[in-house]
Design a protein around this motif. Structure first.
Motif, short mmCIF file in Angstrom:
data_model
loop_
_atom_site.label_atom_id
_atom_site.label_comp_id
_atom_site.label_asym_id
_atom_site.label_seq_id
_atom_site.Cartn_x
_atom_site.Cartn_y
_atom_site.Cartn_z
N ALA A 42 0.89 -1.35 0.15
CA ALA A 42 -0.08 0.06 0.08
C ALA A 42 0.93 1.30 -0.08
CB ALA A 42 -0.99 0.09 1.14
N ILE A 43 1.92 1.17 0.71
CA ILE A 43 2.89 2.32 0.70
C ILE A 43 3.10 2.83 -0.54
CG2 ILE A 43 5.03 3.01 1.47
CD1 ILE A 43 4.32 1.62 4.25
N LYS A 44 3.52 1.75 -1.47
CA LYS A 44 4.01 1.98 -2.74
C LYS A 44 3.24 3.03 -3.59
CE LYS A 44 6.45 -2.38 -3.34
NZ LYS A 44 6.28 -3.68 -4.30
N HIS A 45 1.83 2.97 -3.35
CA HIS A 45 0.89 3.87 -4.12
C HIS A 45 0.26 5.01 -3.08
CE1 HIS A 45 1.12 0.41 -6.81
NE2 HIS A 45 0.76 -0.32 -5.88
N ALA A 46 0.92 5.32 -1.93
CA ALA A 46 0.50 6.18 -1.21
C ALA A 46 0.76 7.67 -1.58
CB ALA A 46 0.93 6.12 0.30
N LYS A 47 0.10 8.53 -1.03
CA LYS A 47 0.38 9.81 -1.28
C LYS A 47 1.25 10.27 -0.31
CE LYS A 47 -4.12 10.52 -0.48
NZ LYS A 47 -5.37 11.03 -0.15
N HIS A 48 2.14 11.40 -0.36
CA HIS A 48 3.15 11.79 0.33
C HIS A 48 2.72 13.34 1.07
CE1 HIS A 48 6.26 8.77 -0.48
NE2 HIS A 48 5.61 8.58 -1.87
N ALA A 49 3.26 13.18 2.23
CA ALA A 49 3.33 14.49 3.09
C ALA A 49 4.37 14.85 4.11
CB ALA A 49 1.80 14.51 4.13
N GLY A 50 4.47 15.90 4.54
CA GLY A 50 5.84 16.28 5.25
C GLY A 50 5.20 17.31 6.46
N VAL A 51 5.64 16.80 7.52
CA VAL A 51 5.11 17.66 8.87
C VAL A 51 6.60 18.09 9.70
CG1 VAL A 51 3.09 16.17 9.07
CG2 VAL A 51 5.03 15.71 10.37
N VAL A 52 6.37 19.18 10.54
CA VAL A 52 7.43 19.51 11.27
C VAL A 52 7.03 19.36 12.68
CG1 VAL A 52 9.00 21.29 11.73
CG2 VAL A 52 8.15 21.05 9.46
N ALA A 53 8.10 18.78 13.45
CA ALA A 53 8.17 18.84 14.91
C ALA A 53 8.98 20.15 15.35
CB ALA A 53 8.63 17.75 15.73
N LEU A 54 8.21 21.27 15.58
CA LEU A 54 8.96 22.43 15.57
C LEU A 54 9.07 22.70 17.22
CD1 LEU A 54 10.24 24.77 13.84
CD2 LEU A 54 7.93 25.92 14.12
N PHE A 55 10.51 22.87 17.56
CA PHE A 55 10.77 23.33 19.08
C PHE A 55 11.45 24.72 19.09
CE2 PHE A 55 11.05 18.69 18.97
CZ PHE A 55 10.58 18.31 20.03
N TYR A 56 10.91 25.47 20.02
CA TYR A 56 11.46 26.81 20.01
C TYR A 56 11.48 27.29 21.66
CZ TYR A 56 6.28 27.03 20.74
OH TYR A 56 5.05 26.63 21.30
N PRO A 57 12.00 28.70 22.02
CA PRO A 57 11.89 28.93 23.37
C PRO A 57 10.53 29.83 23.61
CG PRO A 57 13.39 30.45 22.09
CD PRO A 57 12.98 29.35 20.96
N ASP A 58 9.92 29.52 24.84
CA ASP A 58 8.99 30.40 24.94
C ASP A 58 9.55 31.79 25.47
OD1 ASP A 58 9.67 30.31 27.70
OD2 ASP A 58 7.68 29.02 28.28
#
Length: 213
Positions: A42-58
């Motif tokens: 199934a992965i061979k025919h999947a759509k692709h997406a990107g996400v960010v785990a974004l770290f920062y100072p408060d």
């Protein structure tokens, strides 16, 4: 943890092997583990997406990262907690660019402010047929969030120390996209139950950070 201290530790993270499934499997029910083994085709025919785990100072220099609560809509990810990000578009030069572009569009953090440190292990999401590439990124100052109101209901700012606390690991009965109620491992973050693909990604991030701090 103060952000300056966290940044010093992050210098080691690029050279640590990704735990991948050993982390992911901590946050899936037993039946899902078997399904994951059967999803290679199934992965061979999947759509692709990107996400960010974004770290920062408060504003007090403590380390945080951001999740989003998606709006309620007709779709499998309605009203769920996730990372900012979205699907690969034809004009995107890479999945990393997709991730930072979508982060800007969804929560207003400028692309040039985001430094990506490394790509994490991909996660397949069967209900939507997406193969998601998460990226670990930082912003060196407190971001000013501006949400994309038609897609994002709220920004959730999670304290790093709360995230690393094992007391935030819980089990909850949730209703899946197949309308079946199942017991799943989850994170309890800022009062929100975070499970599924996002929890799998968070588990790998937690295991990586535990090795460096």
């Amino acid at each position: 943890m103060k952000f300056d201290e966290f940044l010093k530790s992050l210098s080691k993270i690029k050279n640590i092997p990704l735990p991948a499934e050993s982390s992911h499997f901590k946050m899936v029910p037993p039946f899902r583990r078997e399904l994951l083994k059967l999803q290679k085709e199934a992965i061979k025919h999947a759509k692709h997406a990107g996400v960010v785990a974004l770290f920062y100072p408060d504003k007090h220099k403590w380390t945080k990262f951001v999740l989003i609560l998606r709006n309620t809509y007709t779709g499998v990810h309605s009203a769920q907690i996730g990372f900012p990000g979205g699907k690969l578009e034809p004009q995107d030069e890479s999945l990393q660019y997709t991730a930072v572009r979508e982060t800007f569009e969804e929560i207003g953090v400028p692309i040039h402010d985001i430094e990506i440190l490394r790509e994490l292990s991909q996660v397949y999401i069967p209900p939507s047929n997406f193969y998601v590439s998460p990226f670990l990124g930082i912003v060196n100052h407190p971001p000013v969030f501006k949400i994309q109101e038609d897609e994002v209901q709220a920004v959730i700012e999670v304290d790093l120390q709360d995230f690393l606390d094992d007391n935030m690991l819980i089990t909850r009965k949730v209703r899946t996209s197949y309308s079946v109620a199942v017991e799943v491992p989850a994170f309890l973050l800022n009062g929100h139950v975070v499970w599924g693909a996002t929890a799998m990604m968070l588990s790998e991030i937690k295991d990586l950070i535990r090795q460096i701090v």
